[in-house]
Design an enzyme around this catalytic site. Structure first.
Site, PDB file in Angstrom:
ATOM      1  N   GLU A 273     -18.434  27.026  30.902  1.00 45.63           N
ATOM      2  CA  GLU A 273     -18.196  27.275  32.322  1.00 45.63           C
ATOM      3  C   GLU A 273     -19.452  26.945  33.145  1.00 45.63           C
ATOM      4  OE1 GLU A 273     -15.752  30.620  34.725  1.00 45.63           O
ATOM      5  OE2 GLU A 273     -17.549  31.360  33.739  1.00 45.63           O
TER       6      GLU A 273
ATOM      7  N   GLY B 136     -22.582  37.669  30.605  1.00 40.53           N
ATOM      8  CA  GLY B 136     -22.110  38.878  29.942  1.00 40.53           C
ATOM      9  C   GLY B 136     -21.020  38.547  28.948  1.00 40.53           C
TER      10      GLY B 136
ATOM     11  N   MET C  41     -17.421  35.438  28.317  1.00 42.34           N
ATOM     12  CA  MET C  41     -16.668  34.267  28.774  1.00 42.34           C
ATOM     13  C   MET C  41     -15.267  34.311  28.204  1.00 42.34           C
ATOM     14  SD  MET C  41     -16.666  31.631  30.647  1.00 42.34           S
ATOM     15  CE  MET C  41     -15.225  30.595  30.881  1.00 42.34           C
ATOM     16  N   GLU C  42     -14.294  34.026  29.066  1.00 42.40           N
ATOM     17  CA  GLU C  42     -12.890  34.278  28.785  1.00 42.40           C
ATOM     18  C   GLU C  42     -12.183  33.185  28.006  1.00 42.40           C
ATOM     19  OE1 GLU C  42     -12.991  32.501  33.078  1.00 42.40           O
ATOM     20  OE2 GLU C  42     -14.214  33.855  31.875  1.00 42.40           O
ATOM     21  N   ASN C  43     -12.832  32.521  27.071  1.00 38.34           N
ATOM     22  CA  ASN C  43     -12.154  31.509  26.269  1.00 38.34           C
ATOM     23  C   ASN C  43     -10.933  32.140  25.605  1.00 38.34           C
ATOM     24  OD1 ASN C  43     -14.612  29.915  26.694  1.00 38.34           O
ATOM     25  ND2 ASN C  43     -15.486  31.190  25.080  1.00 38.34           N
TER      26      ASN C  43
ATOM     27  N   HIS D 190     -12.255  43.125  31.685  1.00 37.95           N
ATOM     28  CA  HIS D 190     -12.428  42.013  32.625  1.00 37.95           C
ATOM     29  C   HIS D 190     -12.036  40.694  31.954  1.00 37.95           C
ATOM     30  CE1 HIS D 190     -15.077  39.784  35.717  1.00 37.95           C
ATOM     31  NE2 HIS D 190     -14.781  38.870  34.816  1.00 37.95           N
ATOM     32  N   GLU D 191     -12.604  40.449  30.776  1.00 35.81           N
ATOM     33  CA  GLU D 191     -12.307  39.187  30.088  1.00 35.81           C
ATOM     34  C   GLU D 191     -10.848  39.127  29.657  1.00 35.81           C
ATOM     35  OE1 GLU D 191     -14.515  36.906  30.310  1.00 35.81           O
ATOM     36  OE2 GLU D 191     -15.923  38.369  31.139  1.00 35.81           O
TER      37      GLU D 191
ATOM     38  N   HIS E 152      -8.615  37.953  32.312  1.00 39.78           N
ATOM     39  CA  HIS E 152      -8.685  36.502  32.479  1.00 39.78           C
ATOM     40  C   HIS E 152      -7.646  35.756  31.637  1.00 39.78           C
ATOM     41  CE1 HIS E 152     -11.941  35.665  35.162  1.00 39.78           C
ATOM     42  NE2 HIS E 152     -12.874  36.258  34.437  1.00 39.78           N
TER      43      HIS E 152
ATOM     44  N   GLU F  12     -12.081  35.329  39.154  1.00 37.72           N
ATOM     45  CA  GLU F  12     -13.195  36.262  39.001  1.00 37.72           C
ATOM     46  C   GLU F  12     -13.001  37.562  39.794  1.00 37.72           C
ATOM     47  OE1 GLU F  12     -15.016  35.988  36.680  1.00 37.72           O
ATOM     48  OE2 GLU F  12     -15.062  33.858  36.195  1.00 37.72           O
TER      49      GLU F  12
END
Length: 854
Positions: free
Chosen positions: A129, A269, A271-273, A303-304, A307, A326
């Site tokens: 990202e 922090g 990442m939403e892969n 949070h992730e 996503h 986001e």
């Protein structure tokens, strides 16, 4: 920066002319354990349809490039960033095969390689990202060109390899390595494709839904960190999140399995892969974690996970709509924490911590609307900020209060069903939310999403004979993106508080719609005069709030008398904003910290309040007042530590604060060393590995530790964290040879990893070593263009921000203005960073001047 800047116009043209049917990416990582080998091989097969004869692929820093189009060798037209493709069949289906050699990364961008100092094992992971997939494989690296992506990875036989989808097969190669083949994803943006490879350990579990559906769960980390992988807690939060989102979103989790991977030297922090979410290893705690830290980690997990729907299933078409992922994930992380986990105080942490990030970013000259104008990729990289995340989430919280949670979730469900596996814009979301709520939200969107800056809300109270005759909310609504004040509507609550002994008790909570510069609160007339008026009680809207003079005096004297943590958080936030706005003297705020921090029972609130105290001493006091203020800050820290309940979370927060505050106070050297060697222990306090290093770093910065002692500590903790902490401590030592050498390496592209750059910057910034740094850094403004050109964006940004001169903020702001005036043609991203640092320096200069005579 070497990577060419993709413009919105170029991306739109590709999107209009291209359909990508599939990617198959073959990575050869068999030589990754040889750190003398800087490159890996990749072969990518792309099936596409293009309406024109030519286009270009994104590919950064590659060598040995070859191109085969429909089985025939094609000419290579490559400039180091873009690979021109000609000879396509307009309207037909073409198969493109590109082979290249690409470098491993040490900056956390692309394919990052890390060697664990604990066991010398090598670990890899990808981070893409906003658009770094083309550092690992050739692709059309923009979010709206989605396609199924499958990976094939050849790696050492003992390695674990993970990608977005489950592994379909793994077979031994003739050389003893293994070839791992993964299934194709559903249509996916390139920036959320992922590969993790190395001798990672994986703990497995499963989630079962209410309908009987099952999802395989995995927790993954380096082998040396496995003792710190608290899988029971992590799996519990994961299952709670999946339960909640399935019940709310009405769309099953679409990505198969759900791995969560903790990776080293991570820039973010998390990442939403999809199916392969990556997290910083900081979330695996090497010493006892406070409940606040566990709550923060749970918030990030949720949070992730949000996503997987907001951002992965439905993706913003371009970076101007980053908020579509986001802001929503930020909102859902807190909302799901409250509704689905034991961490029901998430909005309290948000009010004091995350919103402070928003207020700071939103008052810079570079602030932007939540729905931003993003002309190119470089601008996009700098919009992952407090406006996009925290302001956006706060505004969504206001929207939910405005339209109702049920209507909001109904709109989200319709949005997912309609746009699954495609791209979206603001208009798409508004259409679904408006239909679900039965009201036109276009005016709300213009007011909140197309303007910048926070409103300022101030209560005006008129009292006669002990009762309110008039309560008015004054709204100062300015927007830097418009020539006239913004007209943001606020639906919020006002709390009226009265002193009852030592307690500040809320006696009334009044709902009000603030739609004009002056809003009378009719329901308050005739009520007993309050000691404190709290506008935006319950934190339902986004605005800076100023206490009136009576409320300020009450808060300074009686803040700890507020029983509700959220109310305390809001008042602390208001006082801090008043300090930053040069309205409340630093001395008054520090006195409030001294009076009330010792009574604070919420570790999240206490941590932010103490951090603010350290910041205002270092940044907002005139230079002559700083030494005495540092000494008093440290003395108060030791008193707070000694008084804290043994073994409690707040005791640990006080201990960490004392270690940091002691770095600026030579008189603290004895207490710092006493905690390390056990000669002055604190009952109930566990001095873990990271706290020990914080103590050593402060001693080193005071000139009260030597290299042999620091090396001995490294011998006890030869881990990733230990090596970085040791480097920080060495550089903190005044006049040390390490300081000079690491300054040289800091300026040498590629000499240090991203984490070690952070460690060196932290050491250079030690409170008593800043005069030396000023001398070393004398050429800061002269060297900016060179720094920006020669380092990757992640490292360049660290250097530009971390080395900006702060000792004389007025002088630094003037120098920044001069640089900006003389560098109209500098890179936009660099100019933005300098403008932001200028703004922060100007604010610091203003606040110092305000406090100079006090």
């Amino acid at each position: 920066m070497s990577v060419k800047n993709l413009t919105r116009a170029e991306a739109r043209h590709r999107s209009d002319t291209l359909t990508v049917h599939s990617y198959r990416v073959c990575l050869d990582l068999r030589e990754a354990e040889d750190t003398e080998q800087p490159l890996f091989d990749v072969t990518t097969q792309i099936c596409l349809t293009c309406s024109v004869e030519r286009t270009f692929l994104d590919l950064a820093g590659a060598g040995g490039v070859s191109v085969v189009l429909n089985g025939v060798d094609a000419p290579v037209a490559y400039d180091g960033d873009r690979l021109e493709i000609t000879g396509l069949t307009p309207g037909g289906t073409d198969t493109l095969v590109v082979t290249a050699r690409l470098p491993y990364s040490r900056t956390g961008e692309g394919l990052h390689r890390f060697v664990d100092p604990a066991d010398r094992r090598t670990y890899l992971y990808t981070q893409f990202e906003p658009a770094d997939a083309h550092r690992v494989y050739p692709c059309f690296d923009q979010p709206d060109l989605k396609a199924p992506i499958s990976f094939e990875v050849s790696a050492p036989a003992a390695w674990t390899v993970i990608s977005n989808q489950p592994e379909e097969s793994a077979e031994e190669r003739p050389d003893g390595a293994r070839r791992h083949v993964f299934g194709a994803t559903p249509p996916l943006s390139t920036y959320i494709s992922a590969v993790v490879a190395g001798p990672y350990v994986r703990h497995s579990s499963e989630w079962t839904g209410a309908d009987g559906s099952r999802i395989e769960l995995g927790l993954v980390c380096r082998a040396s960190l496995e003792p710190h992988l608290d899988d029971e807690e992590l799996f519990t939060v994961t299952r709670q999140g999946l339960d909640f989102y399935h019940s709310q979103f009405g769309y099953p989790y679409p990505w198969g399995k759900y791995d969560q991977v903790f990776v080293p030297e991570y820039n973010l922090g998390a990442m939403e892969n999809p199916g392969c979410v990556t997290f910083t290893e900081s979330y695996l705690h090497r010493e006892r974690a406070t409940r606040a830290e566990l709550a923060g980690r749970a918030n990030t997990i949720l949070h992730e996970m949000a996503h997987m729907w907001f951002g992965d299933l439905v993706t913003p078409a371009w970076f101007g709509d980053l908020w579509l992922k986001e802001s929503f994930a930020e909102f859902m992380g807190a909302h799901a924490s409250v509704e689905a986990t034991r961490y029901t105080d998430a909005w309290t942490t948000f009010a004091l911590g995350r919103k402070a990030w928003a207020y700071t970013a939103d008052q810079l000259s570079t602030s932007h609307p939540i729905v931003a104008d993003v002309p190119d990729l470089e601008a996009a990289k700098q919009n992952f900020d407090g406006v996009t995340y925290s302001k956006g989430a706060a505004v969504l919280k206001q929207l939910v209060h405005h339209v109702g949670l049920d209507a909001f979730m109904a709109g989200a469900r319709s949005y997912f069903q309609d746009l699954a596996f495609s791209s979206a814009t603001l208009d798409d979301l508004l259409r679904h939310l408006s239909a679900a709520g039965g009201r036109d939200l276009s005016g709300w969107a213009r007011a909140w999403l197309r303007t910048t800056g926070p409103d300022l809300l101030i209560p005006e109270v008129l009292v006669d004979d002990g009762r309110i005759t008039e309560l008015t909310v004054i709204r100062d609504a300015r927007s830097s993106s418009a020539s006239r004040p913004a007209t943001r509507p606020h639906t919020l609550d006002i709390g009226l508080y009265r002193l009852q002994g030592d307690a500040l008790v809320r006696t009334e909570l009044i709902g009000v719609d603030v739609n004009s510069p002056r809003t009378p609160v009719k329901a308050a007339r005739g009520l007993p005069a309050p000691d404190l008026v709290l506008v935006n009680d319950e934190d339902l809207s986004y605005a800076k709030v100023r206490l009136d003079s009576t409320g300020t005096a009450t808060a300074l004297a009686h803040l700890s008398g507020l029983a509700e943590p959220l109310a305390r958080a809001l008042v602390w936030s208001m006082l801090w904003n008043a300090v930053r706005d040069a309205v409340l003297p630093v001395g008054d705020h520090l006195a409030a910290v001294a009076a009330h921090a010792g009574a604070e029972t919420d570790p999240a609130i206490l941590q932010v309040v103490l951090r603010s105290a350290r910041q205002e001493v270092d940044q907002y006091l005139p230079a002559r007042a700083v030494p005495a203020a540092r000494a008093e800050l440290a003395a108060a820290a030791w008193r707070g530590l000694d008084a804290a309940e043994p073994g409690s979370d707040v005791q640990l927060v006080w201990a960490r604060h004392a270690a940091l505050a002691g770095a600026g106070d030579p008189g603290s050297a004895g207490r710092l060393r006493g905690l390390l060697d056990g000669t002055t222990p604190v009952q109930g306090l566990e001095v873990g590995a990271d706290l020990r290093w914080s103590l050593w770093q402060s001693l080193a910065g005071l000139g009260a530790a030597d290299v042999d002692e620091l090396d001995a500590e490294l011998g006890r903790d030869r881990t990733k964290n230990g090596v970085a902490h040791h480097l920080h401590a060495l550089v903190a030592m005044p006049g040390s040879a390490a300081r000079q050498e690491m300054w040289r390496q800091l300026r040498t592209p590629g000499a240090l990893s991203n984490e070690h750059v952070d460690a060196v910057l932290a050491g250079l910034a030690s409170p008593l070593g800043r005069d030396e740094l000023t001398t070393l850094n004398a050429g800061y403004f002269d060297e900016l263009d060179e720094v920006w050109e020669n380092h990757s964006v992640e490292i360049a940004q660290r250097l530009v921000e971390g080395l900006f001169p702060t000792e004389d903020p007025a002088k630094s702001a003037a120098s920044a203005d001069s640089w900006l005036a003389g560098h109209h043609n500098a890179a936009p991203g660099l100019k933005r960073l300098i403008a932001e640092q200028r703004d922060l320096a100007s604010r610091a200069a203003t606040v110092r001047a305000f406090n100079a005579g006090r």
